[in-house]
Design an enzyme around this catalytic site. Structure first.
Site, mmCIF file in Angstrom:
data_model
loop_
_atom_site.group_PDB
_atom_site.id
_atom_site.type_symbol
_atom_site.label_atom_id
_atom_site.label_comp_id
_atom_site.label_asym_id
_atom_site.label_seq_id
_atom_site.Cartn_x
_atom_site.Cartn_y
_atom_site.Cartn_z
ATOM 1 N N ASP A 1 42.929 29.208 45.897
ATOM 2 C CA ASP A 1 44.305 30.720 46.198
ATOM 3 C C ASP A 1 44.936 30.208 47.641
ATOM 4 O OD1 ASP A 1 46.236 32.518 45.332
ATOM 5 O OD2 ASP A 1 44.125 33.839 45.442
ATOM 6 N N GLY B 1 44.416 44.159 44.686
ATOM 7 C CA GLY B 1 44.214 42.800 44.472
ATOM 8 C C GLY B 1 44.508 42.482 42.671
#
Length: 182
Positions: free
Chosen positions: A155, A26
């Site tokens: 998120d 990520g």
């Protein structure tokens, strides 16, 4: 411990964990499948989230990882990936968390689309329901003194919704979550 590119390598020991393989990369961290072993053949698979090598000394990213662990450790709900440990080995900060054997919603949707299909309405409703249950729990969670934690995930994306091979839906990555009390 880290390769010349900064990544950890499969097959090496990382503290008490044997790294099996990289699961994801990520923006600030990498996720590895790791195996913890104990006496008499005891084994437990975990997902290790480690800060990228280029952020290993960045106090802001370290604090984000620590805050994520401190927030999520309070959340014990079937649809939220559990946190087991927060630590540091050498200069590498990590979170050990529940390993969910499955795929994230982005991968599932891509596979379905590439096969020329659409997600069934009933399946979509189930996924939404389970995700909302996790969000409701996180938002409603209180500390030991009864004060609302006021956790907001911030998120929600297909990559952060994991579907296990058994059909469980798990919300992950509270990395940019906020809480009012900690």
């Amino acid at each position: 411990m880290r390769s010349p590119t900064g990544a950890l390598r499969a097959g090496e020991l990382f503290g008490p964990y044997l790294l099996e393989r990289q699961l994801a990369v990520g923006g600030m961290a990498e996720i590895y499948l790791a195996r913890a072993t104990g006496i008499s053949g005891f084994e437990k698979y975990v997902a290790l989230k480690v800060i990228h090598a280029n952020y290993a000394e960045d106090d802001h990213f370290i604090e984000m990882l620590v805050e994520e662990a401190k927030i999520v450790v309070h959340l014990t709900q079937p649809n939220i990936v559990q946190i087991f440990d927060l630590g540091r080995i050498g200069d590498i900060h990590y979170i050990a968390m529940e390993y969910v054997d499955g795929a994230d919603l982005y991968q599932v949707m891509r596979t379905i689309t590439e096969a020329g299909h659409m997600l069934d309405v009933e399946v979509a409703a189930y996924l939404a329901h389970e995700t909302c249950a996790a969000l409701d729990y996180a938002h409603s969670c209180r500390d030991q003194l009864g004060r609302p934690l006021g956790i907001i995930h911030r998120d929600i994306s297909p990559q952060n919704i994991i579907i296990s091979r058994a059909g469980e839906v798990k919300l992950a990555d509270f990395g940019i979550a906020k809480a009012t009390v900690m």
